[in-house]
Write a protein that holds these residues in place. Sequence first.
Motif, PDB file in Angstrom:
ATOM      1  N   GLY A  38       0.819  -1.208   0.000  1.00 49.57           N
ATOM      2  CA  GLY A  38       0.000   0.000   0.000  1.00 49.57           C
ATOM      3  C   GLY A  38       0.853   1.259   0.000  1.00 49.57           C
ATOM      4  O   GLY A  38       1.659   1.467   0.906  1.00 49.57           O
ATOM      5  N   PHE A  40       4.455  -2.068  -2.575  1.00 48.41           N
ATOM      6  CA  PHE A  40       3.590  -2.674  -3.594  1.00 48.41           C
ATOM      7  C   PHE A  40       2.245  -1.964  -3.568  1.00 48.41           C
ATOM      8  O   PHE A  40       1.556  -1.973  -2.548  1.00 48.41           O
ATOM      9  CB  PHE A  40       3.417  -4.178  -3.312  1.00 48.41           C
ATOM     10  N   ARG A  42      -6.697   6.360  -5.266  1.00 49.60           N
ATOM     11  CA  ARG A  42      -7.949   6.081  -4.553  1.00 49.60           C
ATOM     12  C   ARG A  42      -8.879   7.305  -4.625  1.00 49.60           C
ATOM     13  O   ARG A  42     -10.091   7.186  -4.448  1.00 49.60           O
ATOM     14  CB  ARG A  42      -7.626   5.748  -3.079  1.00 49.60           C
ATOM     15  N   GLN A  98      -9.357  17.571   1.097  1.00 47.45           N
ATOM     16  CA  GLN A  98      -9.513  16.985   2.444  1.00 47.45           C
ATOM     17  C   GLN A  98      -8.871  17.909   3.472  1.00 47.45           C
ATOM     18  O   GLN A  98      -7.988  18.700   3.150  1.00 47.45           O
ATOM     19  CB  GLN A  98      -8.845  15.609   2.522  1.00 47.45           C
ATOM     20  N   ALA A 111      -0.399  -1.619   4.775  1.00 47.02           N
ATOM     21  CA  ALA A 111      -0.891  -0.224   4.761  1.00 47.02           C
ATOM     22  C   ALA A 111      -1.902  -0.068   3.637  1.00 47.02           C
ATOM     23  O   ALA A 111      -1.812   0.854   2.824  1.00 47.02           O
ATOM     24  CB  ALA A 111       0.295   0.723   4.568  1.00 47.02           C
ATOM     25  N   PRO A 153      -8.813   0.916   3.866  1.00 51.93           N
ATOM     26  CA  PRO A 153      -9.976   0.188   4.399  1.00 51.93           C
ATOM     27  C   PRO A 153     -10.021  -1.265   3.954  1.00 51.93           C
ATOM     28  O   PRO A 153      -9.825  -1.554   2.784  1.00 51.93           O
ATOM     29  CB  PRO A 153     -11.168   0.952   3.843  1.00 51.93           C
ATOM     30  N   TYR A 193     -20.366  18.990   3.578  1.00 52.87           N
ATOM     31  CA  TYR A 193     -19.431  20.111   3.672  1.00 52.87           C
ATOM     32  C   TYR A 193     -19.167  20.746   2.322  1.00 52.87           C
ATOM     33  O   TYR A 193     -19.305  20.118   1.269  1.00 52.87           O
ATOM     34  CB  TYR A 193     -18.113  19.696   4.327  1.00 52.87           C
ATOM     35  N   GLY A 207     -15.998   7.997  -1.600  1.00 51.36           N
ATOM     36  CA  GLY A 207     -15.432   6.721  -1.175  1.00 51.36           C
ATOM     37  C   GLY A 207     -16.031   6.319   0.154  1.00 51.36           C
ATOM     38  O   GLY A 207     -17.053   6.876   0.580  1.00 51.36           O
ATOM     39  N   ALA A 241      -5.933   0.521   7.408  1.00 49.14           N
ATOM     40  CA  ALA A 241      -5.907  -0.954   7.367  1.00 49.14           C
ATOM     41  C   ALA A 241      -6.074  -1.523   8.775  1.00 49.14           C
ATOM     42  O   ALA A 241      -6.659  -2.592   8.970  1.00 49.14           O
ATOM     43  CB  ALA A 241      -4.598  -1.439   6.752  1.00 49.14           C
ATOM     44  N   PHE A 272     -11.736  12.106  10.028  1.00 53.58           N
ATOM     45  CA  PHE A 272     -10.469  12.771   9.722  1.00 53.58           C
ATOM     46  C   PHE A 272      -9.336  11.789  10.059  1.00 53.58           C
ATOM     47  O   PHE A 272      -8.813  11.803  11.166  1.00 53.58           O
ATOM     48  CB  PHE A 272     -10.309  14.038  10.556  1.00 53.58           C
ATOM     49  N   GLY A 273      -8.985  10.929   9.107  1.00 50.50           N
ATOM     50  CA  GLY A 273      -8.043   9.854   9.424  1.00 50.50           C
ATOM     51  C   GLY A 273      -6.638  10.056   8.899  1.00 50.50           C
ATOM     52  O   GLY A 273      -5.740   9.274   9.199  1.00 50.50           O
ATOM     53  N   ALA A 279      -3.152   8.308  10.109  1.00 43.53           N
ATOM     54  CA  ALA A 279      -2.519   7.360   9.188  1.00 43.53           C
ATOM     55  C   ALA A 279      -1.029   7.673   9.060  1.00 43.53           C
ATOM     56  O   ALA A 279      -0.180   6.775   9.149  1.00 43.53           O
ATOM     57  CB  ALA A 279      -3.203   7.441   7.816  1.00 43.53           C
TER      58      ALA A 279
HETATM   59  C1  LIG Z   1     -14.203  10.624   0.485  1.00 45.35           C
HETATM   60  C2  LIG Z   1     -13.267  10.667   1.640  1.00 45.35           C
HETATM   61  C3  LIG Z   1     -12.998  11.880   2.263  1.00 45.35           C
HETATM   62  C4  LIG Z   1     -12.106  11.925   3.329  1.00 45.35           C
HETATM   63  N1  LIG Z   1     -11.842  13.138   3.901  1.00 45.35           N
HETATM   64  C5  LIG Z   1     -10.906  13.214   4.879  1.00 45.35           C
HETATM   65  C6  LIG Z   1     -10.542  14.481   5.430  1.00 45.35           C
HETATM   66  O1  LIG Z   1     -11.081  15.526   5.059  1.00 45.35           O
HETATM   67  N2  LIG Z   1      -9.593  14.498   6.391  1.00 45.35           N
HETATM   68  C7  LIG Z   1      -8.957  13.361   6.820  1.00 45.35           C
HETATM   69  O2  LIG Z   1      -8.098  13.442   7.702  1.00 45.35           O
HETATM   70  N3  LIG Z   1      -9.290  12.157   6.317  1.00 45.35           N
HETATM   71  C8  LIG Z   1     -10.229  12.064   5.359  1.00 45.35           C
HETATM   72  N4  LIG Z   1     -10.552  10.838   4.829  1.00 45.35           N
HETATM   73  C9  LIG Z   1      -9.855   9.651   5.341  1.00 45.35           C
HETATM   74  C10 LIG Z   1      -8.446   9.544   4.756  1.00 45.35           C
HETATM   75  O3  LIG Z   1      -8.511   9.628   3.364  1.00 45.35           O
HETATM   76  C11 LIG Z   1      -7.833   8.213   5.178  1.00 45.35           C
HETATM   77  O4  LIG Z   1      -7.904   8.109   6.587  1.00 45.35           O
HETATM   78  C12 LIG Z   1      -6.382   8.067   4.729  1.00 45.35           C
HETATM   79  O5  LIG Z   1      -6.258   8.150   3.330  1.00 45.35           O
HETATM   80  C13 LIG Z   1      -5.853   6.710   5.190  1.00 45.35           C
HETATM   81  O6  LIG Z   1      -4.543   6.522   4.711  1.00 45.35           O
HETATM   82  P1  LIG Z   1      -3.968   5.054   4.549  1.00 45.35           P
HETATM   83  O7  LIG Z   1      -2.577   5.182   4.084  1.00 45.35           O
HETATM   84  O8  LIG Z   1      -4.219   4.295   5.791  1.00 45.35           O
HETATM   85  O9  LIG Z   1      -4.881   4.367   3.432  1.00 45.35           O
HETATM   86  P2  LIG Z   1      -5.136   4.774   1.914  1.00 45.35           P
HETATM   87  O10 LIG Z   1      -5.070   6.232   1.721  1.00 45.35           O
HETATM   88  O11 LIG Z   1      -6.381   4.071   1.508  1.00 45.35           O
HETATM   89  O12 LIG Z   1      -3.920   4.103   1.131  1.00 45.35           O
HETATM   90  C14 LIG Z   1      -3.866   2.696   0.982  1.00 45.35           C
HETATM   91  C15 LIG Z   1      -3.204   2.350  -0.327  1.00 45.35           C
HETATM   92  O13 LIG Z   1      -3.058   0.925  -0.400  1.00 45.35           O
HETATM   93  C16 LIG Z   1      -3.423   0.471  -1.698  1.00 45.35           C
HETATM   94  N5  LIG Z   1      -3.876  -0.916  -1.573  1.00 45.35           N
HETATM   95  C17 LIG Z   1      -5.028  -1.384  -1.023  1.00 45.35           C
HETATM   96  N6  LIG Z   1      -5.064  -2.737  -1.030  1.00 45.35           N
HETATM   97  C18 LIG Z   1      -3.915  -3.119  -1.615  1.00 45.35           C
HETATM   98  C19 LIG Z   1      -3.344  -4.396  -1.914  1.00 45.35           C
HETATM   99  N7  LIG Z   1      -3.990  -5.529  -1.607  1.00 45.35           N
HETATM  100  N8  LIG Z   1      -2.136  -4.438  -2.521  1.00 45.35           N
HETATM  101  C20 LIG Z   1      -1.467  -3.298  -2.838  1.00 45.35           C
HETATM  102  N9  LIG Z   1      -1.949  -2.062  -2.569  1.00 45.35           N
HETATM  103  C21 LIG Z   1      -3.134  -1.979  -1.951  1.00 45.35           C
HETATM  104  C22 LIG Z   1      -4.532   1.428  -2.109  1.00 45.35           C
HETATM  105  O14 LIG Z   1      -4.668   1.454  -3.507  1.00 45.35           O
HETATM  106  C23 LIG Z   1      -4.058   2.761  -1.522  1.00 45.35           C
HETATM  107  O15 LIG Z   1      -3.236   3.462  -2.427  1.00 45.35           O
HETATM  108  C24 LIG Z   1     -11.462  10.750   3.780  1.00 45.35           C
HETATM  109  C25 LIG Z   1     -11.753   9.522   3.170  1.00 45.35           C
HETATM  110  C26 LIG Z   1     -12.650   9.479   2.116  1.00 45.35           C
HETATM  111  C27 LIG Z   1     -12.938   8.153   1.457  1.00 45.35           C
END
Ligand SMILES: Cc1cc2nc3c(=O)[nH]c(=O)nc-3n(C[C@H](O)[C@H](O)[C@H](O)COP(=O)(O)OP(=O)(O)OC[C@H]3O[C@@H](n4cnc5c(N)ncnc54)[C@H](O)[C@@H]3O)c2cc1C
Length: 354
Positions: free
Chosen positions: A8, A30, A39, A45, A137, A140, A177, A225, A246, A256-257, A261
């Motif tokens: 991720g 990866f 995504r 955001q 990483a 969801p 919003y 999303g 994850a 607000f994640g 993260a």
């Molecule tokens: C519409 C929307 C609005 C949001 N607004 C806000 C906001 O205003 N403020 C805020 O703080 N948070 C906001 N969030 C939440 C925020 O986007 C997330 O909390 C944050 O992106 C999480 O980061 P992450 O690295 O954990 O996951 P992600 O950002 O989801 O990154 C995970 C990555 O892993 C990749 N992946 C998944 N499965 C696999 C696999 N099996 N193999 C390889 N790669 C894989 C995905 O393609 C992605 O690129 C929002 C979320 C959404 C959906």
Amino acid sequence: MSTVRIIGAGPSGLAAAITLARAGRTVEVFERRHDCGARFGGDLQGLESFSGGDDVLNELRAAGIDTDFAYRAFSRGFQFNGVRADLHEFATPAFYVVRRGTTPDTIDQSLKRQALAAGVNVHFDASLDPAQAHIIATGPRQRRPYAVCRGFVFETDAPDLAVALLDDRAGLKGYSYLLVSNGEGCLCTSLWSDFRRVHACLAEARRQLLERWPMKVVNERPVGGWVHFSGRPRWSEGGALVVGEAAGLQDFLWAFGLRAALRSGLLAADALLTGENYTERADAHFTGFIKSGVVNRFLWEMGRFGSYRAPMAALRWRGAGRLMHDFYRYNRLQQFLYPIARGYVRVAHPHLTV
Ligand SMILES: Cc1cc2nc3c(=O)[nH]c(=O)nc-3n(C[C@H](O)[C@H](O)[C@H](O)COP(=O)(O)OP(=O)(O)OC[C@H]3O[C@@H](n4cnc5c(N)ncnc54)[C@H](O)[C@@H]3O)c2cc1C
């Protein structure tokens, strides 16, 4: 460990990768999509500072993450319930509006550039068996979301603006919003229940927000999303450390994640470098945030009756900055309310682990 493998390339995975590569590790990431940020589709955001601690940008810089992405500081914003609009002002930026997606100015592409410059190998359109990973990483993971967000981004000549609309017809148990930052707009609804109503809620949000704050809306593109939350995050799986969404790490009140993260990715990297126990450190760091989220959600869903007049009155009475600070601290009142809140959430959101 000679090579660190991360699944991720989102904010949590890249924050870990950058830190590890700069410390001299060989890092392979990866990413199943074609690029970082894919995504999202240009969504605006909020990278929040309101949950407390140091300013979020200073926090990132102190951890060695450059902030060369486009951002605008917001220290004022409206809360609107369809009738009354309250303007809240903060002494310091409450959040920074950033863009998510694949264009060069996004936080996602900034992290990618930093990772590549540090020598990280990012494999796009690729994945890895979690059993072979050191860090998971992936964002969801549950089949059922706890909240769904839909809306659109657009171009406008309106000045910068942040509005949260609290009205269940426009965002059931959530909020909708309107953000305008540097000529870009984003209007969304978020629902915590009955996701089939998302299109009706978005139409209502659009009607109310653009009627109250009329503006030019050009070149609309859909965004949205869903998000994942767990009241008992799983910090490890097999031999791998689990970070970000994850693990279920998410602000349960408003989703607000992003900040959490990034923080969890940095913590995991640090744990791999120092040999410290990641689960213990993540628990120490995030348990208050997670539990206060459960209590905040309970209070929010109780407060939604009567057009959210109670939360709006509390914000006016205490002041938004102080109230937010109180409510993300897991204070004594929240500790007292936690068992009740958890019981409520288990009934109201039965598919969640709380
Ligand atoms: C519409 C929307 C609005 C949001 N607004 C806000 C906001 O205003 N403020 C805020 O703080 N948070 C906001 N969030 C939440 C925020 O986007 C997330 O909390 C944050 O992106 C999480 O980061 P992450 O690295 O954990 O996951 P992600 O950002 O989801 O990154 C995970 C990555 O892993 C990749 N992946 C998944 N499965 C696999 C696999 N099996 N193999 C390889 N790669 C894989 C995905 O393609 C992605 O690129 C929002 C979320 C959404 C959906």
